[in-house]
Write a protein that holds these residues in place. Structure first.
Motif, PDB file in Angstrom:
ATOM      1  N   GLY A   1       0.814  -1.209   0.000  1.00 50.22           N
ATOM      2  CA  GLY A   1       0.000   0.000   0.000  1.00 50.22           C
ATOM      3  C   GLY A   1       0.847   1.258   0.000  1.00 50.22           C
ATOM      4  N   GLN A   2       1.951   1.235   0.763  1.00 54.94           N
ATOM      5  CA  GLN A   2       2.840   2.373   0.795  1.00 54.94           C
ATOM      6  C   GLN A   2       3.468   2.622  -0.580  1.00 54.94           C
ATOM      7  OE1 GLN A   2       3.340   4.564   2.943  1.00 54.94           O
ATOM      8  NE2 GLN A   2       2.740   3.794   4.940  1.00 54.94           N
ATOM      9  N   ALA A   3       3.885   1.541  -1.229  1.00 45.77           N
ATOM     10  CA  ALA A   3       4.481   1.669  -2.557  1.00 45.77           C
ATOM     11  C   ALA A   3       3.456   2.205  -3.560  1.00 45.77           C
ATOM     12  CB  ALA A   3       5.022   0.317  -3.019  1.00 45.77           C
ATOM     13  N   LEU A   4       2.227   1.709  -3.452  1.00 45.18           N
ATOM     14  CA  LEU A   4       1.142   2.183  -4.316  1.00 45.18           C
ATOM     15  C   LEU A   4       0.897   3.671  -4.092  1.00 45.18           C
ATOM     16  CD1 LEU A   4      -1.228   1.585  -6.291  1.00 45.18           C
ATOM     17  CD2 LEU A   4      -2.610   1.057  -4.273  1.00 45.18           C
ATOM     18  N   LEU A   5       0.878   4.065  -2.812  1.00 47.36           N
ATOM     19  CA  LEU A   5       0.646   5.467  -2.469  1.00 47.36           C
ATOM     20  C   LEU A   5       1.751   6.350  -3.018  1.00 47.36           C
ATOM     21  CD1 LEU A   5      -0.844   7.677  -0.885  1.00 47.36           C
ATOM     22  CD2 LEU A   5       0.481   7.019   1.124  1.00 47.36           C
ATOM     23  N   ALA A   6       3.001   5.897  -2.904  1.00 47.52           N
ATOM     24  CA  ALA A   6       4.134   6.679  -3.408  1.00 47.52           C
ATOM     25  C   ALA A   6       3.989   6.938  -4.905  1.00 47.52           C
ATOM     26  CB  ALA A   6       5.430   5.930  -3.124  1.00 47.52           C
ATOM     27  N   PHE A   7       3.626   5.905  -5.648  1.00 48.17           N
ATOM     28  CA  PHE A   7       3.468   6.057  -7.093  1.00 48.17           C
ATOM     29  C   PHE A   7       2.267   6.940  -7.418  1.00 48.17           C
ATOM     30  CE2 PHE A   7       1.836   4.578 -11.233  1.00 48.17           C
ATOM     31  CZ  PHE A   7       2.950   4.877 -12.015  1.00 48.17           C
ATOM     32  N   LEU A   8       1.161   6.695  -6.712  1.00 48.90           N
ATOM     33  CA  LEU A   8      -0.076   7.452  -6.919  1.00 48.90           C
ATOM     34  C   LEU A   8       0.156   8.945  -6.726  1.00 48.90           C
ATOM     35  CD1 LEU A   8      -3.278   7.551  -7.036  1.00 48.90           C
ATOM     36  CD2 LEU A   8      -3.204   7.268  -4.570  1.00 48.90           C
ATOM     37  N   LEU A   9       0.778   9.312  -5.620  1.00 51.47           N
ATOM     38  CA  LEU A   9       0.997  10.715  -5.313  1.00 51.47           C
ATOM     39  C   LEU A   9       1.986  11.366  -6.270  1.00 51.47           C
ATOM     40  CD1 LEU A   9       1.075  10.757  -1.419  1.00 51.47           C
ATOM     41  CD2 LEU A   9      -0.540  11.914  -2.898  1.00 51.47           C
ATOM     42  N   THR A  10       3.037  10.646  -6.601  1.00 48.52           N
ATOM     43  CA  THR A  10       4.042  11.212  -7.501  1.00 48.52           C
ATOM     44  C   THR A  10       3.448  11.498  -8.873  1.00 48.52           C
ATOM     45  OG1 THR A  10       5.794  10.019  -6.340  1.00 48.52           O
ATOM     46  CG2 THR A  10       6.327  10.881  -8.509  1.00 48.52           C
ATOM     47  N   VAL A  11       2.612  10.590  -9.376  1.00 49.56           N
ATOM     48  CA  VAL A  11       1.974  10.783 -10.685  1.00 49.56           C
ATOM     49  C   VAL A  11       1.073  12.007 -10.674  1.00 49.56           C
ATOM     50  CG1 VAL A  11       0.255   9.841 -12.268  1.00 49.56           C
ATOM     51  CG2 VAL A  11       2.115   8.398 -11.448  1.00 49.56           C
ATOM     52  N   THR A  12       0.172  12.091  -9.691  1.00 48.74           N
ATOM     53  CA  THR A  12      -0.794  13.193  -9.684  1.00 48.74           C
ATOM     54  C   THR A  12      -0.114  14.526  -9.390  1.00 48.74           C
ATOM     55  OG1 THR A  12      -2.887  13.987  -8.787  1.00 48.74           O
ATOM     56  CG2 THR A  12      -1.440  12.870  -7.253  1.00 48.74           C
ATOM     57  N   CYS A  13       0.892  14.523  -8.510  1.00 47.49           N
ATOM     58  CA  CYS A  13       1.598  15.772  -8.199  1.00 47.49           C
ATOM     59  C   CYS A  13       2.441  16.253  -9.378  1.00 47.49           C
ATOM     60  CB  CYS A  13       2.486  15.582  -6.975  1.00 47.49           C
ATOM     61  SG  CYS A  13       1.566  15.378  -5.431  1.00 47.49           S
ATOM     62  N   LEU A  14       3.020  15.318 -10.102  1.00 47.80           N
ATOM     63  CA  LEU A  14       3.861  15.688 -11.237  1.00 47.80           C
ATOM     64  C   LEU A  14       3.040  16.295 -12.368  1.00 47.80           C
ATOM     65  CD1 LEU A  14       6.756  15.736 -12.204  1.00 47.80           C
ATOM     66  CD2 LEU A  14       6.444  13.432 -13.120  1.00 47.80           C
ATOM     67  N   THR A  15       1.849  15.766 -12.607  1.00 43.14           N
ATOM     68  CA  THR A  15       0.995  16.338 -13.649  1.00 43.14           C
ATOM     69  C   THR A  15       0.649  17.794 -13.327  1.00 43.14           C
ATOM     70  OG1 THR A  15      -1.040  15.535 -12.600  1.00 43.14           O
ATOM     71  CG2 THR A  15      -0.037  14.120 -14.250  1.00 43.14           C
ATOM     72  N   THR A  16       0.368  18.061 -12.055  1.00 39.36           N
ATOM     73  CA  THR A  16       0.062  19.430 -11.650  1.00 39.36           C
ATOM     74  C   THR A  16       1.286  20.322 -11.759  1.00 39.36           C
ATOM     75  OG1 THR A  16      -1.648  18.630 -10.146  1.00 39.36           O
ATOM     76  CG2 THR A  16      -0.855  20.863  -9.794  1.00 39.36           C
ATOM     77  N   ALA A  17       2.447  19.817 -11.337  1.00 37.69           N
ATOM     78  CA  ALA A  17       3.687  20.601 -11.399  1.00 37.69           C
ATOM     79  C   ALA A  17       4.019  20.999 -12.837  1.00 37.69           C
ATOM     80  CB  ALA A  17       4.836  19.809 -10.789  1.00 37.69           C
ATOM     81  N   VAL A  18       3.829  20.074 -13.776  1.00 40.92           N
ATOM     82  CA  VAL A  18       4.100  20.358 -15.192  1.00 40.92           C
ATOM     83  C   VAL A  18       3.225  21.512 -15.673  1.00 40.92           C
ATOM     84  CG1 VAL A  18       3.829  19.452 -17.528  1.00 40.92           C
ATOM     85  CG2 VAL A  18       4.927  18.048 -15.780  1.00 40.92           C
ATOM     86  N   GLY A  19       1.949  21.468 -15.327  1.00 46.18           N
ATOM     87  CA  GLY A  19       1.041  22.534 -15.726  1.00 46.18           C
ATOM     88  C   GLY A  19       1.379  23.865 -15.079  1.00 46.18           C
ATOM     89  N   LEU A  20       1.783  23.838 -13.803  1.00 48.65           N
ATOM     90  CA  LEU A  20       2.098  25.064 -13.075  1.00 48.65           C
ATOM     91  C   LEU A  20       3.337  25.762 -13.627  1.00 48.65           C
ATOM     92  CD1 LEU A  20       1.377  23.958  -9.384  1.00 48.65           C
ATOM     93  CD2 LEU A  20       0.175  25.739 -10.657  1.00 48.65           C
ATOM     94  N   VAL A  21       4.404  25.021 -13.844  1.00 52.48           N
ATOM     95  CA  VAL A  21       5.639  25.657 -14.336  1.00 52.48           C
ATOM     96  C   VAL A  21       5.449  26.160 -15.769  1.00 52.48           C
ATOM     97  CG1 VAL A  21       7.160  24.381 -12.788  1.00 52.48           C
ATOM     98  CG2 VAL A  21       6.667  23.441 -15.053  1.00 52.48           C
ATOM     99  N   ALA A  22       4.655  25.446 -16.578  1.00 52.83           N
ATOM    100  CA  ALA A  22       4.388  25.895 -17.950  1.00 52.83           C
ATOM    101  C   ALA A  22       3.561  27.179 -17.944  1.00 52.83           C
ATOM    102  CB  ALA A  22       3.670  24.802 -18.731  1.00 52.83           C
ATOM    103  N   ALA A  23       2.530  27.228 -17.087  1.00 49.28           N
ATOM    104  CA  ALA A  23       1.688  28.428 -17.006  1.00 49.28           C
ATOM    105  C   ALA A  23       2.498  29.623 -16.515  1.00 49.28           C
ATOM    106  CB  ALA A  23       0.510  28.172 -16.065  1.00 49.28           C
ATOM    107  N   PHE A  24       3.364  29.389 -15.530  1.00 49.25           N
ATOM    108  CA  PHE A  24       4.232  30.452 -15.014  1.00 49.25           C
ATOM    109  C   PHE A  24       5.112  31.001 -16.129  1.00 49.25           C
ATOM    110  CE2 PHE A  24       8.200  32.003 -13.233  1.00 49.25           C
ATOM    111  CZ  PHE A  24       7.808  32.727 -12.117  1.00 49.25           C
ATOM    112  N   ALA A  25       5.772  30.111 -16.853  1.00 52.16           N
ATOM    113  CA  ALA A  25       6.690  30.534 -17.922  1.00 52.16           C
ATOM    114  C   ALA A  25       5.950  31.241 -19.053  1.00 52.16           C
ATOM    115  CB  ALA A  25       7.447  29.322 -18.458  1.00 52.16           C
ATOM    116  N   GLN A  26       4.763  30.746 -19.416  1.00 52.69           N
ATOM    117  CA  GLN A  26       3.982  31.363 -20.494  1.00 52.69           C
ATOM    118  C   GLN A  26       3.638  32.813 -20.170  1.00 52.69           C
ATOM    119  OE1 GLN A  26       0.633  28.735 -20.772  1.00 52.69           O
ATOM    120  NE2 GLN A  26       1.574  27.410 -22.304  1.00 52.69           N
ATOM    121  N   ASP A  27       3.068  33.030 -18.983  1.00 53.05           N
ATOM    122  CA  ASP A  27       2.618  34.370 -18.627  1.00 53.05           C
ATOM    123  C   ASP A  27       3.784  35.329 -18.400  1.00 53.05           C
ATOM    124  OD1 ASP A  27      -0.044  34.130 -18.936  1.00 53.05           O
ATOM    125  OD2 ASP A  27      -0.600  34.390 -16.850  1.00 53.05           O
TER     126      ASP A  27
END
Length: 457
Positions: free
Chosen positions: A286-312
């Motif tokens: 469960g811990q391993a699943l959680l680590a992967f789950l969180l990293t995937v969802t957090c990384l998708t948001t981070a990609v969008g945030l840094v791109a939006a920052f750079a664009q504006d």
């Protein structure tokens, strides 16, 4: 003329846009804050959930709609009716908050603290966070902007949803307790709705919607939607699907948090709670699943945030290249992430108490701007009456080093005289007064303009 007409989208295209919206919005805070809210609210989880859904679901959807309706090219255009100076300051504050100061660093610290840290010895966690956050933001920098729609929407979202669904199935088939009899913390005994509303600030999604909105609108236009009304309709329909899914996940997380009180005490934060729940059901797997789950969802948001920052920032400060802004955002986020999750949350709350009221009134003014011709005088009075109490809320929300200082106590004393101040909503009544004043000025100016035109004719 046919080129100007918007062609009808297929349901699959609507789902792609909905999936893009979901992937950009659902990140670190979207997992930990509703879960923690459930623990705090206990048996009153239902009322708290309603408040949380207003600021965590309805407002973010309205923020994207505001971008579509006003044909904004970014955060700057949302504040432009108040002048170029205000628009630039507002854009910088929004992007700094959801970006390198708080939002983007939090994506790395949540995925590390909750998913990875349990596997690391305590004396190695500082170094491990340094290495993890470095790799995390190097990947975010390398992930090209043009891949956001195809990869976030079509690959990572379904994988994330499947993993989260598995967590829900296990948790609800084997509940840890009864949510109806769960203990209620003092703050949620009589003000569950308002506290849930304020807890929704922590997701930062309404702020993110102003920044992400242009990405979504651009994606819709690339599908052949030329007419602004058609773009707004597509965003609205896709947004209902995306944010409806987010709302369902929030409700399940809040309920799961309330049920967890049958086995655990109220945790320091939702990350700890999620860690405890998954460990209880799944152990090491469960811990391993959680680590992967969180990293995937957090990384998708981070990609969008840094791109939006750079664009504006590249758009308004073009002497610095897009990729330089992207690198700067990732570097600053990496540095902030290494202060740790607790520090990031503690210092982000005051900024959110200031920015959320301003953002809420700007979002609502933008959505309804066609009714008053986007007259700057309406914007001016609403913001003028909102900004002062919002500053007071910010000072009171700071850690003790500021809030308990002589200045902080003086501000708190003045603020306490305002309606709803005890609920953290001291800005609401002044904002409504500002709206009435602004609309009055708008109506009189329109009448005088019409009268002048008639006299001229």
């Amino acid at each position: 003329m046919n080129d100007e007409k918007s062609r009808k989208l297929t349901w699959k295209q609507y789902l792609v846009v909905a999936s893009l919206l979901f992937g950009l919005f659902f990140g670190a805070g979207n997992l930990i804050f509703p879960l923690h809210l459930g623990q705090l609210a206990g048996a009153n989880w239902g009322s708290a959930a309603v408040g949380f859904l207003i600021t965590g679901v309805l407002l973010p959807l309205l923020s994207v709609l505001a971008v579509a309706i006003t044909r904004a090219g970014g955060v700057y255009d949302i504040g432009k009716p108040l002048g170029a100076g205000f628009a630039v300051v507002f854009m910088v504050l929004i992007h700094a908050t959801i970006g390198p100061l708080f939002g983007t660093p939090r994506t790395a610290t949540v995925s590390f603290t909750v998913g990875v840290a349990p596997f690391i010895p305590k004396d190695m966690q500082t170094v491990s966070l340094l290495v993890f956050s470095a790799v995390f933001f190097l990947f975010a920098f390398a992930y090209h902007e043009n891949n956001i729609l195809s990869n976030v929407g079509k690959v990572l979202n379904p994988l994330f949803l499947a993993l989260l669904f598995l967590v829900f199935v296990v948790a609800f088939l084997n509940p840890l307790g009864n949510s109806q009899t769960a203990a209620v913390t003092a703050a949620y005994k009589h003000s569950a709705l308002v506290n849930g509303f304020l807890e929704g600030y922590n997701t930062m999604d309404a702020l993110a919607g102003l920044a992400f909105g242009v990405t979504v609108v651009t994606a819709v236009r690339s599908m052949g939607q030329k007419d602004p009304k058609s773009v707004s309709k597509v965003v609205a329909k896709s947004g209902v699907v995306a944010m409806g899914t987010v709302a369902l996940i929030y409700l399940l997380l809040i309920l799961m948090g309330a049920m967890s009180l049958g086995h655990f005490k109220v945790s320091d934060n939702g990350g700890v709670a999620f860690n405890q729940i998954v460990n209880q059901y799944g152990g090491l797997f469960g811990q391993a699943l959680l680590a992967f789950l969180l990293t995937v969802t957090c990384l998708t948001t981070a990609v969008g945030l840094v791109a939006a920052f750079a664009q504006d920032f590249h758009k308004h400060f073009p002497k610095v290249s897009y990729h330089a802004w992207l690198a700067l955002s990732c570097l600053a986020s990496f540095l902030a992430a290494n202060f740790g999750l607790d520090q990031i949350i503690a210092w982000s709350i005051p900024m959110l108490m200031f920015l959320y009221p301003l953002s809420m009134v700007l979002i609502l003014l933008s959505v309804f701007s066609p009714l008053f011709k986007r007259d700057g005088v309406v914007y001016f009075f609403v913001i003028l009456f909102t900004v002062v109490p919002a500053l007071g809320d910010m000072v009171v929300a700071f850690p003790a080093v500021v809030s308990q200082s002589q200045f902080g106590l003086m501000v708190a004393a003045v603020r306490s005289s305002l309606p709803l101040a005890s609920m953290g909503l001291s800005w609401l009544v002044p904002a409504l007064v500002g709206l009435v004043v602004g609309l009055t000025f708008h109506v009189f100016r329109r009448k005088n303009l019409v009268a002048a035109q008639e006299e001229f004719e």
